[in-house]
Design a protein around this motif. Structure first.
Motif, mmCIF file in Angstrom:
data_model
loop_
_atom_site.group_PDB
_atom_site.id
_atom_site.type_symbol
_atom_site.label_atom_id
_atom_site.label_comp_id
_atom_site.label_asym_id
_atom_site.label_seq_id
_atom_site.Cartn_x
_atom_site.Cartn_y
_atom_site.Cartn_z
ATOM 1 N N PHE A 1 7.702 3.225 2.003
ATOM 2 C CA PHE A 1 6.703 2.162 2.105
ATOM 3 C C PHE A 1 6.229 1.662 0.749
ATOM 4 C CE2 PHE A 1 6.497 4.337 6.172
ATOM 5 C CZ PHE A 1 6.622 3.261 7.028
ATOM 6 N N ASN A 2 6.968 1.971 -0.307
ATOM 7 C CA ASN A 2 6.683 1.478 -1.649
ATOM 8 C C ASN A 2 5.251 1.826 -2.080
ATOM 9 O OD1 ASN A 2 7.325 0.301 -4.062
ATOM 10 N ND2 ASN A 2 6.892 -1.794 -3.392
ATOM 11 N N ALA A 3 4.904 3.081 -1.934
ATOM 12 C CA ALA A 3 3.598 3.573 -2.377
ATOM 13 C C ALA A 3 3.819 4.877 -3.122
ATOM 14 C CB ALA A 3 2.683 3.794 -1.187
ATOM 15 N N GLN A 4 2.863 5.237 -3.947
ATOM 16 C CA GLN A 4 3.014 6.463 -4.734
ATOM 17 C C GLN A 4 2.999 7.706 -3.834
ATOM 18 O OE1 GLN A 4 0.100 6.845 -7.779
ATOM 19 N NE2 GLN A 4 1.423 8.084 -9.069
ATOM 20 N N SER A 5 2.181 7.695 -2.810
ATOM 21 C CA SER A 5 2.132 8.795 -1.841
ATOM 22 C C SER A 5 1.501 8.271 -0.561
ATOM 23 C CB SER A 5 1.331 9.976 -2.386
ATOM 24 O OG SER A 5 -0.042 9.664 -2.392
ATOM 25 N N LEU A 6 1.392 9.139 0.420
ATOM 26 C CA LEU A 6 0.742 8.730 1.664
ATOM 27 C C LEU A 6 -0.714 8.349 1.437
ATOM 28 C CD1 LEU A 6 1.906 11.101 4.530
ATOM 29 C CD2 LEU A 6 2.101 8.641 4.424
ATOM 30 N N ASP A 7 -1.342 8.958 0.455
ATOM 31 C CA ASP A 7 -2.751 8.668 0.199
ATOM 32 C C ASP A 7 -2.987 7.214 -0.177
ATOM 33 O OD1 ASP A 7 -3.360 11.291 0.756
ATOM 34 O OD2 ASP A 7 -3.301 11.920 -1.344
ATOM 35 N N THR A 8 -1.978 6.573 -0.738
ATOM 36 C CA THR A 8 -2.138 5.166 -1.132
ATOM 37 C C THR A 8 -1.309 4.224 -0.264
ATOM 38 O OG1 THR A 8 -0.399 5.405 -2.794
ATOM 39 C CG2 THR A 8 -2.680 5.757 -3.520
ATOM 40 N N ALA A 9 -0.631 4.755 0.763
ATOM 41 C CA ALA A 9 0.203 3.914 1.622
ATOM 42 C C ALA A 9 -0.665 3.182 2.648
ATOM 43 C CB ALA A 9 1.242 4.766 2.337
ATOM 44 N N THR B 1 -7.598 -3.896 2.786
ATOM 45 C CA THR B 1 -8.781 -4.251 2.015
ATOM 46 C C THR B 1 -9.736 -5.053 2.885
ATOM 47 O OG1 THR B 1 -7.439 -4.295 0.013
ATOM 48 C CG2 THR B 1 -9.591 -5.354 -0.092
ATOM 49 N N ILE B 2 -10.995 -4.653 2.874
ATOM 50 C CA ILE B 2 -12.024 -5.330 3.648
ATOM 51 C C ILE B 2 -12.968 -6.006 2.647
ATOM 52 C CG2 ILE B 2 -13.917 -5.044 5.279
ATOM 53 C CD1 ILE B 2 -12.517 -2.481 6.215
ATOM 54 N N PRO B 3 -13.106 -7.328 2.726
ATOM 55 C CA PRO B 3 -14.023 -8.011 1.799
ATOM 56 C C PRO B 3 -15.474 -7.589 2.051
ATOM 57 C CG PRO B 3 -12.872 -9.587 3.227
ATOM 58 C CD PRO B 3 -12.434 -8.228 3.619
ATOM 59 N N SER B 4 -16.219 -7.506 0.996
ATOM 60 C CA SER B 4 -17.613 -7.081 1.083
ATOM 61 C C SER B 4 -18.532 -8.220 0.651
ATOM 62 C CB SER B 4 -17.830 -5.871 0.180
ATOM 63 O OG SER B 4 -19.177 -5.523 0.135
ATOM 64 N N ILE B 5 -19.747 -8.198 1.136
ATOM 65 C CA ILE B 5 -20.733 -9.224 0.769
ATOM 66 C C ILE B 5 -21.132 -9.065 -0.690
ATOM 67 C CG2 ILE B 5 -23.082 -10.049 1.245
ATOM 68 C CD1 ILE B 5 -22.707 -9.065 4.105
ATOM 69 N N THR B 6 -21.142 -7.836 -1.183
ATOM 70 C CA THR B 6 -21.582 -7.572 -2.557
ATOM 71 C C THR B 6 -20.516 -7.912 -3.586
ATOM 72 O OG1 THR B 6 -20.837 -5.286 -2.471
ATOM 73 C CG2 THR B 6 -23.105 -5.738 -1.796
ATOM 74 N N GLY B 7 -19.321 -8.225 -3.152
ATOM 75 C CA GLY B 7 -18.244 -8.564 -4.082
ATOM 76 C C GLY B 7 -17.289 -7.420 -4.344
ATOM 77 N N HIS C 1 -7.337 3.470 3.484
ATOM 78 C CA HIS C 1 -5.977 3.981 3.265
ATOM 79 C C HIS C 1 -5.525 4.703 4.534
ATOM 80 C CE1 HIS C 1 -5.867 3.006 -0.998
ATOM 81 N NE2 HIS C 1 -7.133 3.404 -1.037
ATOM 82 N N PHE C 2 -4.797 3.984 5.381
ATOM 83 C CA PHE C 2 -4.315 4.584 6.623
ATOM 84 C C PHE C 2 -3.278 5.672 6.361
ATOM 85 C CE2 PHE C 2 -6.034 0.609 8.354
ATOM 86 C CZ PHE C 2 -6.806 1.127 9.381
ATOM 87 N N GLY C 3 -2.591 5.602 5.238
ATOM 88 C CA GLY C 3 -1.617 6.628 4.880
ATOM 89 C C GLY C 3 -2.254 7.991 4.711
ATOM 90 N N ALA C 4 -3.474 8.036 4.168
ATOM 91 C CA ALA C 4 -4.180 9.310 4.000
ATOM 92 C C ALA C 4 -4.472 9.930 5.364
ATOM 93 C CB ALA C 4 -5.468 9.099 3.211
#
Length: 145
Positions: free
Chosen positions: A47-55, A59-65, A71-74
């Motif tokens: 899945f072109n990630a360093q490990s499952l932890d980053t697979a 990203t969810i946008p936040s009001i604060t910026g 990380h569903f891989g974790a």
């Protein structure tokens, strides 16, 4: 007070629990190593990630910026760890213990009828016949004339 503490510590269950915790901790280290050093890199390469932890990041946008990243891989890595631990515990500990328990129970019951099953009339009559055959002939009941 010390006597009660001594009895508590020397109970078999406490000792067995302590051994289980130590073995479980060591076993968890082995499984974590397998997941982190074998499974994570393989899935990470797929899945072109360093490990499952980053697979599979979402990203969810936040009001604060500052965006939040899930990380569903974790989560998948944790599920894999759990399944590996559960499988090894079952196949290495539970299954052999159940097999030994069943064998011991079968040996114990060998030759004895199941107490839950009612005895048949034929079995009862056979037992009465055998008991009568064991009695000496002089003890037999003689009818009075």
């Amino acid at each position: 007070m010390l006597k009660g503490f001594k009895e508590f510590i020397l109970r078999g269950n406490v000792i067995e629990l302590a051994v289980a915790v130590v073995i479980g901790t060591a076993f968890t280290a082995v499984v974590t190593s397998i997941v982190n050093n074998l499974i994570n890199p393989l899935i990470g390469a797929i899945f072109n990630a360093q490990s499952l932890d980053t697979a599979w990041p979402v990203t969810i946008p936040s009001i604060t910026g500052e965006d939040a990243t899930i990380h569903f891989g974790a989560v998948v890595g944790s599920i894999l760890s759990f399944l590996i631990i559960a499988a090894v515990v079952y196949f290495v500990f539970v299954l052999p213990m159940n097999t030994l328990k069943e064998r011991a129970e079968a040996k114990r019951k060998a030759g004895r009828p199941d107490p839950d099953e009612p005895e048949s009339e034929l079995t009862l009559l056979s037992e009465i016949r055998d008991l009568l055959a064991e009695r000496p002939t002089g003890e037999a009941h003689q009818p009075k004339h």
